[in-house]
Design a protein around this motif. Structure first.
Motif, short mmCIF file in Angstrom:
data_model
loop_
_atom_site.label_atom_id
_atom_site.label_comp_id
_atom_site.label_asym_id
_atom_site.label_seq_id
_atom_site.Cartn_x
_atom_site.Cartn_y
_atom_site.Cartn_z
N VAL A 39 0.83 -1.20 0.00
CA VAL A 39 0.00 0.00 0.00
C VAL A 39 0.87 1.25 0.00
CG1 VAL A 39 -0.24 0.21 2.51
CG2 VAL A 39 -2.07 1.02 1.02
N GLN A 40 2.06 1.15 0.58
CA GLN A 40 2.98 2.30 0.58
C GLN A 40 3.42 2.65 -0.83
OE1 GLN A 40 3.31 -0.38 2.62
NE2 GLN A 40 2.75 0.53 4.59
N GLU A 41 3.70 1.63 -1.63
CA GLU A 41 4.09 1.87 -3.02
C GLU A 41 2.94 2.51 -3.79
OE1 GLU A 41 5.31 -1.77 -4.79
OE2 GLU A 41 7.10 -1.99 -3.54
N ARG B 75 0.27 7.25 -6.36
CA ARG B 75 -0.85 8.18 -6.50
C ARG B 75 -0.41 9.62 -6.20
NH1 ARG B 75 -6.27 5.07 -4.07
NH2 ARG B 75 -6.05 3.20 -5.38
N GLN B 76 0.45 9.79 -5.21
CA GLN B 76 0.94 11.13 -4.88
C GLN B 76 1.73 11.72 -6.05
OE1 GLN B 76 3.14 10.07 -1.37
NE2 GLN B 76 1.53 10.79 0.02
N GLU B 77 2.58 10.91 -6.65
CA GLU B 77 3.39 11.39 -7.76
C GLU B 77 2.52 11.73 -8.97
OE1 GLU B 77 6.35 8.42 -8.46
OE2 GLU B 77 7.51 8.96 -6.67
N GLY C 106 -9.57 25.55 -7.88
CA GLY C 106 -9.17 24.34 -8.59
C GLY C 106 -8.48 23.34 -7.69
N HIS C 107 -8.80 22.06 -7.90
CA HIS C 107 -8.21 21.02 -7.08
C HIS C 107 -8.34 19.67 -7.76
CE1 HIS C 107 -12.33 22.12 -5.84
NE2 HIS C 107 -11.78 23.22 -5.37
N ILE C 108 -7.38 18.81 -7.50
CA ILE C 108 -7.44 17.41 -7.91
C ILE C 108 -7.23 16.60 -6.64
CG2 ILE C 108 -6.57 15.62 -9.46
CD1 ILE C 108 -5.27 17.77 -11.15
N THR C 109 -8.01 15.55 -6.48
CA THR C 109 -7.90 14.70 -5.30
C THR C 109 -7.62 13.27 -5.72
OG1 THR C 109 -10.31 14.42 -5.29
CG2 THR C 109 -9.39 16.09 -3.82
N ALA C 110 -6.91 12.55 -4.83
CA ALA C 110 -6.64 11.13 -5.02
C ALA C 110 -6.95 10.42 -3.71
CB ALA C 110 -5.19 10.91 -5.43
N ARG C 111 -7.82 9.44 -3.78
CA ARG C 111 -8.19 8.66 -2.60
C ARG C 111 -6.96 7.92 -2.06
NH1 ARG C 111 -13.35 6.79 -1.51
NH2 ARG C 111 -13.99 7.02 -3.69
N ASP C 112 -6.79 7.92 -0.76
CA ASP C 112 -5.70 7.15 -0.17
C ASP C 112 -6.01 5.66 -0.32
OD1 ASP C 112 -3.17 7.37 1.68
OD2 ASP C 112 -4.44 5.78 2.54
N PRO C 113 -5.04 4.83 -0.72
CA PRO C 113 -5.33 3.42 -0.96
C PRO C 113 -5.56 2.61 0.32
CG PRO C 113 -3.00 3.85 -1.25
CD PRO C 113 -3.66 5.19 -1.09
N GLU C 114 -5.12 3.13 1.46
CA GLU C 114 -5.32 2.43 2.72
C GLU C 114 -6.49 3.00 3.51
OE1 GLU C 114 -2.71 1.15 6.69
OE2 GLU C 114 -1.96 2.71 5.32
N HIS C 115 -6.47 4.30 3.72
CA HIS C 115 -7.55 4.99 4.43
C HIS C 115 -8.48 5.56 3.36
CE1 HIS C 115 -4.98 4.49 7.91
NE2 HIS C 115 -4.00 5.10 7.25
N THR C 116 -9.40 4.75 2.90
CA THR C 116 -10.15 5.07 1.68
C THR C 116 -11.17 6.18 1.85
OG1 THR C 116 -11.67 3.24 2.15
CG2 THR C 116 -9.79 2.79 0.70
N ASP C 117 -11.43 6.62 3.11
CA ASP C 117 -12.30 7.79 3.31
C ASP C 117 -11.47 9.06 3.47
OD1 ASP C 117 -11.23 7.14 5.76
OD2 ASP C 117 -13.09 7.43 6.89
#
Length: 263
Positions: free
Chosen positions: A25-27, A32-34, A54-65
């Motif tokens: 999940v760290q990878e 996703r951050q990059e 303006g904004h772009i969001t990416a869901r965290d793969p571990e803490h999905t909320d």
């Protein structure tokens, strides 16, 4: 070597990129951050900034909320991975040292909540998206590229000021429905995807399709693509894998020109 000596290269020996798989999940988080940072840099390069909007969001793969997002008040053109902030489901910053844009939370939190399939969401006040949104109309199938959105985008047919309340975000999420995009009347565009790459690409190509529609309508009568062929074309170019693939050349460009984005 004569032409008669040339033999086709077997298809399995040809190179073609596909989305990565991750062992941890760290990878996946770092990836996703990059990609989020690269997408933000590209939005800056394309002139999608309008002050602090303006904004772009990416869901965290571990803490999905929770989702990663650009910090409030920082130029898209200068954002680094280390500048990103992680926001929880209550709008609180749990990682990072910058404030979150209230509109980013009010809109994106509700979109991510309503669409668990949406890894990323993109919204900005791009010029042609704003212009088309003021007409209160949908994109028409006037070009092949616009067919990616044929019967696959909604219209939030209302405007009540800057979005700062989550109830307004819920209404936007309902207008988005199961589609990849929604036009926010008198406001702009919002797109989603199952990757940052797809969500960013849909925004970029939707903005360009808005521009093409405005230019065509201003020039004279238009000839739209008929329903059956528009549906066919949507099936060919309208899925998130195609969106991901289309984003790769842009990603390649920005990581070469802006290597500091990884800091």
């Amino acid at each position: 070597m004569s032409l008669s000596d040339l033999q086709p290269v077997p298809a399995e020996q040809l190179s073609f990129r596909l989305p990565q798989k991750f062992a941890t999940v760290q990878e996946e988080r770092r990836h996703r951050q990059e990609r989020l940072t690269a997408a933000l840099r590209l939005f800056g390069r394309f002139g999608f900034e309008e002050g602090v909007a303006g904004h772009i969001t990416a869901r965290d793969p571990e803490h999905t909320d929770h989702f990663w997002v650009n910090p409030f008040g920082m130029s898209f053109k200068q954002i680094k991975v280390s500048d990103l902030i992680l926001v929880n489901h209550e709008g609180q910053v749990v990682e990072g040292r910058h404030h979150v844009n209230k509109a980013a939370f009010a809109i994106h939190a509700m979109v991510h909540q309503a669409r668990p399939d949406a890894v990323a969401a993109a919204h900005s006040h791009s010029v042609h998206g704003k212009a088309l949104s003021s007409l209160g109309t949908l994109l028409e199938p006037l070009t092949q590229d616009a067919c990616a959105f044929y019967e696959d985008h909604g219209l939030f047919d209302d405007y009540t000021g800057v979005v700062v309340e989550t109830e307004e975000g819920r209404r936007i999420a309902r207008a988005l429905g199961s589609h990849k995009a929604v036009i926010l009347r008198n406001h702009g565009l919002l797109t989603v995807g199952d990757s940052v790459d797809a969500a960013a690409w849909w925004f970029i190509t939707m903005e360009r399709s808005c521009q093409a529609q405005l230019l065509a309508k201003a020039a004279g009568p238009t000839v739209p693509i008929d329903h059956e062929n528009a549906k066919l074309t949507h099936g060919q170019i309208g899925n998130d894998l195609v969106g991901w693939i289309n984003f790769q050349p842009l990603h390649d460009q920005i990581v070469v020109s802006d290597p500091d984005l990884f800091d």
